[in-house]
Scaffold this active site. Structure first.
Site, PDB file in Angstrom:
ATOM      1  N   GLY A  15      42.202  48.217  -8.577  1.00  0.00           N
ATOM      2  CA  GLY A  15      41.616  47.047  -8.681  1.00  0.00           C
ATOM      3  C   GLY A  15      41.239  46.654 -10.326  1.00  0.00           C
ATOM      4  N   ARG A  25      43.213  47.496 -25.615  1.00  0.00           N
ATOM      5  CA  ARG A  25      43.536  47.247 -26.954  1.00  0.00           C
ATOM      6  C   ARG A  25      43.141  48.354 -28.090  1.00  0.00           C
ATOM      7  NH1 ARG A  25      39.215  45.793 -30.242  1.00  0.00           N
ATOM      8  NH2 ARG A  25      39.837  44.495 -32.186  1.00  0.00           N
ATOM      9  N   ARG A  76      48.537  48.311  -6.473  1.00  0.00           N
ATOM     10  CA  ARG A  76      48.143  49.330  -5.563  1.00  0.00           C
ATOM     11  C   ARG A  76      49.815  50.130  -5.205  1.00  0.00           C
ATOM     12  NH1 ARG A  76      42.412  49.542  -5.660  1.00  0.00           N
ATOM     13  NH2 ARG A  76      41.640  47.388  -4.979  1.00  0.00           N
ATOM     14  N   ASP A 107      39.194  56.551  -9.071  1.00  0.00           N
ATOM     15  CA  ASP A 107      39.538  57.953  -8.534  1.00  0.00           C
ATOM     16  C   ASP A 107      40.970  58.163  -7.871  1.00  0.00           C
ATOM     17  OD1 ASP A 107      37.162  59.093  -9.001  1.00  0.00           O
ATOM     18  OD2 ASP A 107      36.218  59.293  -6.937  1.00  0.00           O
ATOM     19  N   THR A 129      36.563  50.570 -13.187  1.00  0.00           N
ATOM     20  CA  THR A 129      36.460  49.843 -11.772  1.00  0.00           C
ATOM     21  C   THR A 129      34.930  49.190 -11.629  1.00  0.00           C
ATOM     22  OG1 THR A 129      35.760  50.417  -9.342  1.00  0.00           O
ATOM     23  CG2 THR A 129      35.633  52.216 -10.978  1.00  0.00           C
ATOM     24  N   ASP A 131      33.062  49.155  -9.367  1.00  0.00           N
ATOM     25  CA  ASP A 131      32.318  49.575  -8.341  1.00  0.00           C
ATOM     26  C   ASP A 131      31.214  50.714  -8.915  1.00  0.00           C
ATOM     27  OD1 ASP A 131      33.730  48.201  -6.667  1.00  0.00           O
ATOM     28  OD2 ASP A 131      35.187  49.692  -6.064  1.00  0.00           O
ATOM     29  N   ASP A 133      31.772  53.781  -8.753  1.00  0.00           N
ATOM     30  CA  ASP A 133      31.599  54.937  -7.879  1.00  0.00           C
ATOM     31  C   ASP A 133      32.290  56.125  -8.263  1.00  0.00           C
ATOM     32  OD1 ASP A 133      34.152  53.664  -7.892  1.00  0.00           O
ATOM     33  OD2 ASP A 133      34.366  53.653  -5.656  1.00  0.00           O
ATOM     34  N   ARG A 158      19.971  31.524  -4.378  1.00  0.00           N
ATOM     35  CA  ARG A 158      18.581  31.325  -4.409  1.00  0.00           C
ATOM     36  C   ARG A 158      17.850  30.143  -4.334  1.00  0.00           C
ATOM     37  NH1 ARG A 158      14.909  35.808  -5.995  1.00  0.00           N
ATOM     38  NH2 ARG A 158      12.914  35.286  -5.674  1.00  0.00           N
ATOM     39  N   ARG A 175      33.255  48.552  -2.542  1.00  0.00           N
ATOM     40  CA  ARG A 175      33.954  49.265  -1.682  1.00  0.00           C
ATOM     41  C   ARG A 175      32.783  50.131  -0.969  1.00  0.00           C
ATOM     42  NH1 ARG A 175      39.738  51.932  -2.592  1.00  0.00           N
ATOM     43  NH2 ARG A 175      39.509  50.513  -4.598  1.00  0.00           N
TER      44      ARG A 175
HETATM   45  P1  ADP Z   1      41.345  53.311  -7.618  1.00  0.00           P
HETATM   46  O1  ADP Z   1      42.188  53.819  -8.859  1.00  0.00           O
HETATM   47  O2  ADP Z   1      40.195  52.200  -8.160  1.00  0.00           O
HETATM   48  O3  ADP Z   1      40.331  54.295  -6.895  1.00  0.00           O
HETATM   49  P2  ADP Z   1      43.120  53.178  -5.471  1.00  0.00           P
HETATM   50  O4  ADP Z   1      42.329  54.209  -4.597  1.00  0.00           O
HETATM   51  O5  ADP Z   1      43.489  52.006  -4.795  1.00  0.00           O
HETATM   52  O6  ADP Z   1      42.308  52.577  -6.470  1.00  0.00           O
HETATM   53  O7  ADP Z   1      44.118  53.964  -6.367  1.00  0.00           O
HETATM   54  C1  ADP Z   1      45.149  53.185  -6.981  1.00  0.00           C
HETATM   55  C2  ADP Z   1      46.560  53.774  -6.928  1.00  0.00           C
HETATM   56  O8  ADP Z   1      46.257  55.188  -7.565  1.00  0.00           O
HETATM   57  C3  ADP Z   1      47.064  53.919  -5.608  1.00  0.00           C
HETATM   58  O9  ADP Z   1      47.737  52.719  -5.241  1.00  0.00           O
HETATM   59  C4  ADP Z   1      48.261  54.909  -5.760  1.00  0.00           C
HETATM   60  O10 ADP Z   1      49.452  54.418  -6.498  1.00  0.00           O
HETATM   61  C5  ADP Z   1      47.523  55.974  -6.684  1.00  0.00           C
HETATM   62  N1  ADP Z   1      46.814  57.102  -5.749  1.00  0.00           N
HETATM   63  C6  ADP Z   1      45.786  56.872  -4.992  1.00  0.00           C
HETATM   64  N2  ADP Z   1      45.713  58.067  -4.567  1.00  0.00           N
HETATM   65  C7  ADP Z   1      46.658  58.747  -4.890  1.00  0.00           C
HETATM   66  C8  ADP Z   1      46.710  60.229  -4.455  1.00  0.00           C
HETATM   67  N3  ADP Z   1      46.127  61.043  -3.572  1.00  0.00           N
HETATM   68  N4  ADP Z   1      47.935  60.706  -5.064  1.00  0.00           N
HETATM   69  C9  ADP Z   1      48.865  60.314  -6.148  1.00  0.00           C
HETATM   70  N5  ADP Z   1      48.179  58.884  -6.352  1.00  0.00           N
HETATM   71  C10 ADP Z   1      47.578  58.191  -5.804  1.00  0.00           C
HETATM   72  O1  F6P Z   2      37.528  48.723  -6.423  1.00  0.00           O
HETATM   73  C1  F6P Z   2      37.311  47.317  -6.755  1.00  0.00           C
HETATM   74  C2  F6P Z   2      37.012  46.407  -5.527  1.00  0.00           C
HETATM   75  O2  F6P Z   2      36.961  45.211  -5.901  1.00  0.00           O
HETATM   76  C3  F6P Z   2      36.085  46.819  -4.554  1.00  0.00           C
HETATM   77  O3  F6P Z   2      35.016  46.385  -4.841  1.00  0.00           O
HETATM   78  C4  F6P Z   2      36.822  46.245  -3.234  1.00  0.00           C
HETATM   79  O4  F6P Z   2      36.455  46.624  -1.985  1.00  0.00           O
HETATM   80  C5  F6P Z   2      38.107  46.313  -3.435  1.00  0.00           C
HETATM   81  O5  F6P Z   2      38.319  46.615  -4.741  1.00  0.00           O
HETATM   82  C6  F6P Z   2      39.292  45.023  -3.150  1.00  0.00           C
HETATM   83  O6  F6P Z   2      40.556  45.416  -3.174  1.00  0.00           O
HETATM   84  P1  F6P Z   2      41.620  44.419  -3.240  1.00  0.00           P
HETATM   85  O7  F6P Z   2      41.684  43.785  -4.600  1.00  0.00           O
HETATM   86  O8  F6P Z   2      42.912  45.325  -2.896  1.00  0.00           O
HETATM   87  O9  F6P Z   2      41.389  43.399  -1.944  1.00  0.00           O
END
Ligand code: ADP
Ligand code: F6P
Length: 324
Positions: A15, A25, A76, A107, A129, A131, A133, A158, A175
């Site tokens: 995201g 930058r 993604r 992550d 992110t 989040d 998280d 509110r 999330r």
């Molecule tokens: P975030 O990076 O915010 O946690 P995602 O979990 O959607 O978001 O992961 C982003 C992208 O990272 C995924 O669409 C994929 O391309 C890559 N990715 C996620 N998990 C793995 C994994 N286990 N191994 C390799 N690439 C991954």
């Molecule tokens: O990780 C950022 C976030 O906005 C989360 O808060 C939410 O659950 C998710 O991405 C939504 O993802 P997408 O853009 O794929 O709908």
């Protein structure tokens, strides 16, 4: 000292988050200052596989620090979990002379960076992110802006909630994590804060607190509900039926992810971007940048991914006590 790499690249993945442009930058400018060539990869790992790779100069990042989203685009890319896809991506990077890669994301994106490191690309992750998280860092790019955007929106809800003497359930993003909800709960003075890490699915407690507040003469009731719990609309129907108080659900959604980054997001993202380039110059790989106890730090990706993030008990307890 001679740099360990000559050409690096940057991509944003997962995201988008406000402040990602400040990081891009900083990466481009710090790379140029350090005498490196720098490229941008569009649309995350998907763009890498499609070879959407561009040269980046100082001018390409002018006038971007104040912009939300990511100028490189993001995506993604589920197939990036496959070994042969990762190998192909590493080959593509090598064919462009790219020896080092900065991945801005969460992550999931770090796991992609970890895989590329196994295939001989020096990688560094930066926490991007809204989040908050990511366990290895107290700060993630975009959280500060998102939480301020949500806070301002909740203040507005509110006003109308008080005018109509309603209960409002406001659902915020995050999330599976409750940080945006926790912060808004405190910053907006909410009566109830529901976060997935602590929620007991006992709606009767909420109903009781609404009835008790009404008896005390309170004209509105604000419930901040985290996306990880969800179901705000059906929750509103049940609460209205049980309390007799008109109840509305508002799902804030993607507006939380957009907008111009705050000074905090611009500042930390800039520092982290530069820090990542320094790590690559030193020949480091499979690292992630974090901010811990007032300092910028870095960890091995594996170590970072193994860490567990918990909602700080003290913050949660005080948030509940203040919402009374
Ligand atoms: P975030 O990076 O915010 O946690 P995602 O979990 O959607 O978001 O992961 C982003 C992208 O990272 C995924 O669409 C994929 O391309 C890559 N990715 C996620 N998990 C793995 C994994 N286990 N191994 C390799 N690439 C991954
Ligand atoms: O990780 C950022 C976030 O906005 C989360 O808060 C939410 O659950 C998710 O991405 C939504 O993802 P997408 O853009 O794929 O709908």
């Amino acid at each position: 000292m001679k740099n360990s790499v000559e050409t690096i690249a940057v991509l944003t993945s997962g995201g988008d988050a406000p402040g990602m442009n400040a990081a891009i930058r900083a990466i481009v400018r710090k790379a140029i200052v350090n005498g490196l060539k720098v490229k941008g990869i569009k649309k995350g790992y998907a763009g890498l596989l499609n070879e959407e790779i561009i040269d980046m100069e100082k001018k390409d990042v002018s006038d971007t620090i104040q912009r939300g989203g990511t100028i490189l685009g993001t995506a993604r890319c589920p197939e990036f979990k496959e070994e042969e896809v990762q190998e192909k991506a590493a080959q593509i990077l090598k064919s462009y002379g790219i020896e080092g890669l900065v991945v801005i994301g969460g992550d999931g994106s770090y796991r992609g960076a970890q895989a590329l490191a196994r295939h001989g690309i020096n990688t560094v992750g930066i926490p991007g992110t809204i989040d908050l998280d990511i366990a290895c860092t107290d700060y993630t790019i975009g959280f500060d802006t998102a939480v301020n955007t949500a806070m301002q929106a909740i203040d507005k809800v509110r006003d109308t909630s008080s005018s109509h003497e309603r209960c409002s359930i406001i659902e915020v993003m995050g999330r599976n994590a409750g940080y945006i909800a926790l912060w808004c709960g405190v910053a907006n003075g909410a009566e109830d804060i529901l976060i997935p890490e602590k929620y007991d699915f006992n709606e009767q407690n909420i109903i009781n607190s609404i009835i008790a507040n009404r008896k005390r003469g309170k004209t509105h009731h604000i419930i901040i509900n985290a996306e990880g719990i969800g179901h705000s609309t059906s929750m509103a129907r049940r609460i209205e039926a049980a309390t007799g108080m008109e109840t509305r659900a508002t799902i804030l959604g993607y507006m939380q992810r957009g907008g111009s980054p705050t000074a905090t997001d611009r500042f930390y993202a800039s520092m982290m971007g530069a820090y990542a380039v320094e790590l690559l110059c030193e020949g480091k790989t499979k690292r992630v940048v974090g901010y811990r106890n007032g300092e910028f730090v870095d960890y091995d990706i594996e170590e970072a991914l193994a860490m567990e993030k918990q909602i700080p008990e003290y913050q949660y307890r005080i948030a509940r006590e203040l919402s009374m």
